[in-house]
Design a protein around this motif. Sequence first.
Motif, short mmCIF file in Angstrom:
data_model
loop_
_atom_site.label_atom_id
_atom_site.label_comp_id
_atom_site.label_asym_id
_atom_site.label_seq_id
_atom_site.Cartn_x
_atom_site.Cartn_y
_atom_site.Cartn_z
N ARG A 112 0.98 -1.22 0.15
CA ARG A 112 -0.04 -0.10 0.03
C ARG A 112 0.87 1.25 -0.05
NH1 ARG A 112 -4.15 -1.11 4.86
NH2 ARG A 112 -2.29 -2.29 5.54
N TYR A 113 2.12 1.28 0.75
CA TYR A 113 2.83 2.50 0.67
C TYR A 113 3.28 2.76 -0.70
CZ TYR A 113 6.83 5.27 1.78
OH TYR A 113 7.56 6.53 2.00
N LEU A 114 4.16 1.66 -1.45
CA LEU A 114 4.44 1.84 -2.62
C LEU A 114 3.31 2.27 -3.53
CD1 LEU A 114 6.55 -1.40 -2.94
CD2 LEU A 114 7.50 0.84 -2.49
N LYS A 115 1.84 1.76 -3.55
CA LYS A 115 1.13 2.22 -4.46
C LYS A 115 0.85 3.93 -3.97
CE LYS A 115 -3.89 1.08 -5.60
NZ LYS A 115 -4.90 0.23 -5.22
N GLU A 116 0.80 4.21 -2.78
CA GLU A 116 0.80 5.53 -2.45
C GLU A 116 1.73 6.28 -3.13
OE1 GLU A 116 -0.81 8.90 -0.81
OE2 GLU A 116 -1.71 7.22 -1.11
N ARG A 117 3.06 5.69 -3.22
CA ARG A 117 4.31 6.71 -3.60
C ARG A 117 4.49 6.41 -5.08
NH1 ARG A 117 2.90 9.30 -0.11
NH2 ARG A 117 4.20 9.84 1.92
N ARG A 118 3.65 5.69 -5.73
CA ARG A 118 3.97 5.36 -6.89
C ARG A 118 4.26 6.50 -8.01
NH1 ARG A 118 -1.94 2.53 -8.71
NH2 ARG A 118 -2.93 4.49 -8.40
N SER A 119 3.55 7.56 -7.88
CA SER A 119 3.65 8.53 -8.96
C SER A 119 5.06 9.13 -8.74
CB SER A 119 2.70 9.83 -8.63
OG SER A 119 2.78 10.20 -7.21
N TRP A 120 5.56 9.49 -7.18
CA TRP A 120 6.96 9.81 -7.05
C TRP A 120 7.99 8.81 -7.81
CZ3 TRP A 120 8.03 14.51 -5.59
CH2 TRP A 120 7.08 15.23 -4.70
N LEU A 121 7.78 7.33 -7.47
CA LEU A 121 8.72 6.52 -8.12
C LEU A 121 8.68 6.52 -9.57
CD1 LEU A 121 7.52 3.40 -5.67
CD2 LEU A 121 9.80 4.83 -5.53
N LEU A 122 7.58 6.72 -9.97
CA LEU A 122 7.76 6.99 -11.64
C LEU A 122 8.48 8.10 -12.02
CD1 LEU A 122 6.43 5.53 -14.22
CD2 LEU A 122 4.37 7.20 -14.11
N LEU A 123 8.04 9.13 -11.34
CA LEU A 123 9.04 10.36 -11.57
C LEU A 123 10.59 10.06 -11.60
CD1 LEU A 123 9.33 13.55 -12.42
CD2 LEU A 123 8.99 13.88 -9.81
N LEU A 124 10.97 9.39 -10.56
CA LEU A 124 12.41 9.14 -10.34
C LEU A 124 12.71 8.08 -11.44
CD1 LEU A 124 12.73 8.45 -6.37
CD2 LEU A 124 13.37 10.70 -7.73
N LEU A 125 12.06 7.25 -11.78
CA LEU A 125 12.39 6.31 -12.97
C LEU A 125 12.46 6.97 -14.24
CD1 LEU A 125 12.81 3.50 -13.81
CD2 LEU A 125 10.47 3.13 -14.29
N VAL A 126 11.63 7.97 -14.52
CA VAL A 126 11.68 8.81 -15.77
C VAL A 126 12.83 9.44 -15.70
CG1 VAL A 126 10.58 10.71 -17.03
CG2 VAL A 126 9.13 8.71 -16.06
N LEU A 127 13.36 10.14 -14.63
CA LEU A 127 14.48 11.06 -14.57
C LEU A 127 15.80 10.21 -14.79
CD1 LEU A 127 13.68 13.30 -11.53
CD2 LEU A 127 13.97 14.04 -13.99
N GLU A 128 15.80 8.99 -14.31
CA GLU A 128 16.67 8.08 -14.41
C GLU A 128 16.94 7.79 -15.98
OE1 GLU A 128 19.23 6.33 -12.07
OE2 GLU A 128 18.52 8.26 -11.09
N MET A 129 16.00 7.39 -16.34
CA MET A 129 15.79 6.89 -17.88
C MET A 129 16.36 8.44 -18.85
SD MET A 129 15.10 4.03 -18.07
CE MET A 129 14.99 3.57 -19.82
N LEU A 130 15.70 9.48 -18.55
CA LEU A 130 16.13 10.49 -19.26
C LEU A 130 17.73 10.95 -19.27
CD1 LEU A 130 15.17 12.91 -20.68
CD2 LEU A 130 14.92 14.37 -18.95
N LEU A 131 18.54 10.69 -18.01
CA LEU A 131 19.87 10.95 -17.99
C LEU A 131 20.46 9.86 -18.82
CD1 LEU A 131 22.11 11.89 -16.67
CD2 LEU A 131 21.93 10.42 -14.65
#
Length: 336
Positions: free
Chosen positions: A4-23
Amino acid sequence: MIRRYLKERRSWLLLLLVLEMLLLFVAYVDPSIALLPALYLAGLNAILCAAFLCWRYFRETRFYRNLEAGEHLYDPQALPEAASPFQAIVREAVLDQTEGSRRESASNAHVLEQEKNDLLSWIHEVKTPLSAMHLMLGRVTDEPLKNQLQQEWLRIHLLLDQELHRKRLPFLKNDLYIESVQLGPVLNKEIRDLRSWCIPKGIGFELNLKAEETLTDAKWLGFILRQLLSNAVKYSGPGTDISITSEEQDAHVLLTVRDRGRGIEPKDLPRIFDKGFTSTRNRQDGGSATGMGLYLAQQAAQSLLIVIKAESVPGEGSAFTLVFPRENDLVRLAGM
């Protein structure tokens, strides 16, 4: 909780993943940026993000785990301090709601207690004219009318007695007085009180008490026997006898009340101690049955560690056996 915690923070985790992929994408398409250092930086970022996520998980979920456990319902101080402004809002709302519920519960409990006291007072008030009426019945010279009036008086008396004990049941353990009780006198008193029902129907009693005494509460035992005996008289045929026997088996005293009435249907037998249950047989009798007698007897018996066993054969009668606890079990109940 982790899911449930990961589900709550999934938008932030998705943002971090996008930034890593962008780099990594920029390092891949731009020859001036070395790819290997970019991979190293992305991995380091991932490790730091995972460590930060773990730290925030334990810090943030401690509040919600406690909230989910409901410990604050019993002790508001058990709710931990908020770890963020939003948790502070939740904490304040929960504490306000809990305090409101406590006040409402206390108010409802006070009202119920007042209603219980008023009803008990009313019952005691009604018993006074009822006793006077019972004395006046002795002056009635018309025997058939006298017998009918006595039967109706007894029905009212038993219904008031049931209601009185029903209100006292939740506090039964405060009213217990465990002592060595002679079964004969208790049974004789209950049988005498039922004689206005028994005499017109020609019902007699056979007593065979091999075990003459047991440890229990005399008043509540009398109430339990009153329910069993009144049912036995009510459903026994004219001219039959009700047998009452007692014996000792394996340090238990067994007291059995057996009638020779219409019996209980097998499908009804598992439900006879349910609150409000009346027999499915001869439903026309349901108007005079409350379905409370055996229920209240069972509730009182459980508090006394007495087991009530019932057996019946339709058309041949029923038997109810009280299995009294061993002396050691009852001593622990009474705190002796």
